[in-house]
Scaffold this motif. Structure first.
Motif, PDB file in Angstrom:
ATOM      1  N   ILE A  71      33.473 -10.231   3.167  1.00 14.26           N
ATOM      2  CA  ILE A  71      34.287  -9.871   4.320  1.00 14.26           C
ATOM      3  C   ILE A  71      33.314  -9.325   5.357  1.00 14.26           C
ATOM      4  CG2 ILE A  71      36.298  -9.330   2.897  1.00 14.26           C
ATOM      5  CD1 ILE A  71      35.782  -6.344   3.650  1.00 14.26           C
ATOM      6  N   ARG A  72      33.635  -9.555   6.615  1.00 12.15           N
ATOM      7  CA  ARG A  72      32.792  -9.044   7.692  1.00 12.15           C
ATOM      8  C   ARG A  72      33.498  -7.854   8.338  1.00 12.15           C
ATOM      9  NH1 ARG A  72      28.788 -11.664  10.094  1.00 12.15           N
ATOM     10  NH2 ARG A  72      29.578 -13.702   9.479  1.00 12.15           N
ATOM     11  N   MET A  73      32.876  -6.681   8.272  1.00 11.81           N
ATOM     12  CA  MET A  73      33.425  -5.478   8.890  1.00 11.81           C
ATOM     13  C   MET A  73      32.573  -5.120  10.102  1.00 11.81           C
ATOM     14  SD  MET A  73      34.368  -3.098   5.571  1.00 11.81           S
ATOM     15  CE  MET A  73      32.809  -3.344   4.704  1.00 11.81           C
ATOM     16  N   VAL A  74      33.212  -4.681  11.164  1.00  8.20           N
ATOM     17  CA  VAL A  74      32.444  -4.308  12.354  1.00  8.20           C
ATOM     18  C   VAL A  74      31.774  -2.951  12.111  1.00  8.20           C
ATOM     19  CG1 VAL A  74      33.927  -5.586  13.940  1.00  8.20           C
ATOM     20  CG2 VAL A  74      34.441  -3.203  13.444  1.00  8.20           C
ATOM     21  N   GLY A  75      30.559  -2.810  12.663  1.00  5.45           N
ATOM     22  CA  GLY A  75      29.865  -1.524  12.611  1.00  5.45           C
ATOM     23  C   GLY A  75      29.436  -1.112  11.220  1.00  5.45           C
ATOM     24  N   MET A  76      28.879  -2.047  10.447  1.00  6.51           N
ATOM     25  CA  MET A  76      28.396  -1.695   9.115  1.00  6.51           C
ATOM     26  C   MET A  76      27.251  -0.688   9.191  1.00  6.51           C
ATOM     27  SD  MET A  76      29.857  -3.018   6.376  1.00  6.51           S
ATOM     28  CE  MET A  76      28.562  -3.087   5.139  1.00  6.51           C
ATOM     29  N   ALA A 103      23.618  -7.619  14.100  1.00  6.70           N
ATOM     30  CA  ALA A 103      24.676  -8.388  13.443  1.00  6.70           C
ATOM     31  C   ALA A 103      25.928  -7.545  13.237  1.00  6.70           C
ATOM     32  CB  ALA A 103      24.177  -8.919  12.101  1.00  6.70           C
ATOM     33  N   ALA A 104      25.751  -6.257  13.009  1.00  4.67           N
ATOM     34  CA  ALA A 104      26.897  -5.372  12.788  1.00  4.67           C
ATOM     35  C   ALA A 104      27.692  -5.152  14.073  1.00  4.67           C
ATOM     36  CB  ALA A 104      26.413  -4.031  12.240  1.00  4.67           C
ATOM     37  N   TYR A 105      27.082  -5.448  15.244  1.00  7.26           N
ATOM     38  CA  TYR A 105      27.740  -5.206  16.513  1.00  7.26           C
ATOM     39  C   TYR A 105      28.083  -6.490  17.268  1.00  7.26           C
ATOM     40  CZ  TYR A 105      26.749  -0.232  16.148  1.00  7.26           C
ATOM     41  OH  TYR A 105      26.727   1.080  15.745  1.00  7.26           O
ATOM     42  N   GLU A 106      27.743  -7.640  16.705  1.00  7.33           N
ATOM     43  CA  GLU A 106      27.893  -8.876  17.469  1.00  7.33           C
ATOM     44  C   GLU A 106      29.365  -9.227  17.749  1.00  7.33           C
ATOM     45  OE1 GLU A 106      27.587 -11.953  13.656  1.00  7.33           O
ATOM     46  OE2 GLU A 106      26.029 -11.914  15.170  1.00  7.33           O
ATOM     47  N   GLU A 107      30.304  -8.733  16.929  1.00 14.64           N
ATOM     48  CA  GLU A 107      31.712  -9.033  17.146  1.00 14.64           C
ATOM     49  C   GLU A 107      32.484  -7.826  17.650  1.00 14.64           C
ATOM     50  OE1 GLU A 107      32.689 -10.557  13.236  1.00 14.64           O
ATOM     51  OE2 GLU A 107      32.673 -12.592  14.022  1.00 14.64           O
ATOM     52  N   LEU A 108      31.775  -6.865  18.210  1.00 20.19           N
ATOM     53  CA  LEU A 108      32.415  -5.644  18.688  1.00 20.19           C
ATOM     54  C   LEU A 108      33.290  -5.952  19.900  1.00 20.19           C
ATOM     55  CD1 LEU A 108      32.136  -2.792  17.544  1.00 20.19           C
ATOM     56  CD2 LEU A 108      30.570  -2.275  19.422  1.00 20.19           C
TER      57      LEU A 108
END
Length: 435
Positions: A71-76, A103-108
């Motif tokens: 699963i992809r979570m934002v702000g890992m 990568a942790a912020y790319e879908e913010l």
């Protein structure tokens, strides 16, 4: 027909694998949503997307390679010290850290500032990361205990299944008698297949393990009481010393055919399927859990044997690590055997349960990129912040797990190499249930 059943067996195992992966990721997904973390993706598999649908803010789907999921979570990961995500630097290690942070912020998206993973308290992050492996553990417990309590487990009995004609050292690779061989003590005493041994040298026996120990510790004349056709008979046997397998309960020892000198009768126990009570099932699972931990610790020591089996043509040991391909082949082999349907179903259920137990143990290793690595990071942050409060120091803030990404790349590289080694061994020299 055998080929078709083999294919079906492989397909059933792959289906069980996909269910296990989806179940694991469901644990992460449900707890992340429960704590208000935005999850853009829930995927089973890796590689190109085969199918996906968006429901609410999350895209659910399957990918082409059924060997994992995520699963992809934002702000890992938290932002850098300046609060920004910077461009990649020329330092390779710093670049790894910045790539992971980017990568942790790319879908913010707007509004995600309060929905990022790293902003949650450490105990919530521990729950989110532990929930995935925990789901595997729950599935393993439910399946194993369900099978053992409803269907049962193979159990040796004191009913004789076969009697040897002669004495053959178990060091020897033969099963036919020679004229020079002595008659086996059990045969000479008149013990027959179907006899149930109820007493040995005056002591009552109800289980094979106890009886086997008595036989091995004895020597010379003994009285054996058997039940035959509803009647009890006392027979006299002359136990002799012979080379016998040291530990028949240890697959590795049996595979090596390590022998010891011990008392010998020359008979084999019968086998039956017996259900276990809830307490016995829990105890058996505890033993299996301990074996799994021991196997995980011993994994590095098995690499030389794996290498020899994969590239040197050496015999593959029975206790050799098996990957997804090897397990699928075993599943196909079982499906092609002439066994009752119930035994095949039970085997597949336990194979999937063992896979889930392995997933739990492996993912709990405190190393990134495994779930255990994120759990360790959250626990360390909690300790740092707790210590700061006790000594009235400034809050050190969230622990930047992204700084451990160089180590994570090394761990991932070792894991990939080991996986490839197991894959080669499973293809060129697989573990087989039959010869």
């Amino acid at each position: 027909m055998a080929t078709l059943m083999w294919i079906i067996g492989v397909a059933v195992f792959v289906l069980g694998l996909l269910i296990s992966i989806a179940w694991h990721e469901l644990g992460h997904l449900s707890t992340a949503k429960m704590f208000g973390i935005r999850v853009p993706q829930y995927m089973v598999g890796f590689g190109p997307t085969v199918w996906s649908r968006r429901r609410g803010e999350t895209e659910y789907g399957f990918k082409a390679i059924p060997a994992g999921g995520y699963i992809r979570m934002v702000g890992m990961f938290p932002p850098g010290e300046d609060g920004k995500v910077r461009q990649r630097s020329t330092s390779p290690f710093r670049g790894m850290i910045e790539d992971a942070r980017a990568a942790a912020y790319e879908e913010l998206q707007p509004g995600d500032e309060t929905r990022m993973f790293y902003t949650r308290t450490p105990w919530k992050r521990v729950i989110v990361m532990f929930a995935g492996p925990f789901m595997n553990l729950v599935l393993a417990v439910v399946v194993f205990l369900g099978v053992w309590m409803a269907y049962g487990v193979p159990k040796t009995t004191t009913t004789v299944s076969s009697v040897a004609d002669c004495v053959i050292s178990q060091k020897e690779e033969r099963d036919t008698c020679r004229d020079s061989d002595k008659a086996a003590p059990a045969a000479a005493a008149g013990i027959k297949p179907g006899d149930r041994i109820v007493a040995y040298d005056g002591r009552n026996v109800t289980d094979w393990k106890t009886l086997q120990g008595m036989i091995r510790d004895s020597g010379g004349p003994v009285t054996i009481t058997v039940e035959r056709d509803g009647q009890r008979r006392k027979l006299r046997a002359d136990v002799i010393e012979n080379d016998v397998i040291k530990n028949v309960d240890d697959p590795a020892a049996a595979d090596d055919r390590e022998t010891v000198k011990a008392g010998y009768l020359g008979l084999s126990p019968g086998r039956t399927i017996a259900t276990l009570s809830a307490g016995e099932s829990v105890e058996r699972f505890g033993d299996m859990f301990a074996q799994g931990v021991d196997g995980l610790v011993a994994l590095p020591s098995k690499i030389p044997d794996l290498w020899d089996a994969a590239f040197m043509g050496e015999e593959r040991r029975a206790d050799s690590p098996v990957g997804v391909v090897g397990a699928a082949r075993v599943g196909g082999e079982v499906a092609a055997m002439e066994l009752p349907a119930s035994e095949r179903v039970v085997f597949f259920l336990q194979l999937v349960a063992w896979f889930n137990l392995s997933l739990f143990l492996f993912n709990m290793l405190p190393l990134l990129p495994l779930d255990g690595g994120h759990i360790a990071g959250a626990l360390w942050e909690s300790i740092r912040r707790g210590t700061a409060r006790v000594f009235r120091r400034p809050d050190p803030g969230p622990f930047d797990v992204a700084k451990l990404m160089p180590v994570a790349y090394v761990v991932a590289g070792v894991f990939v190499c080991f996986t490839l080694l197991v894959l080669v061994a499973d293809v060129v020299n697989p573990v087989r249930l039959t010869g």
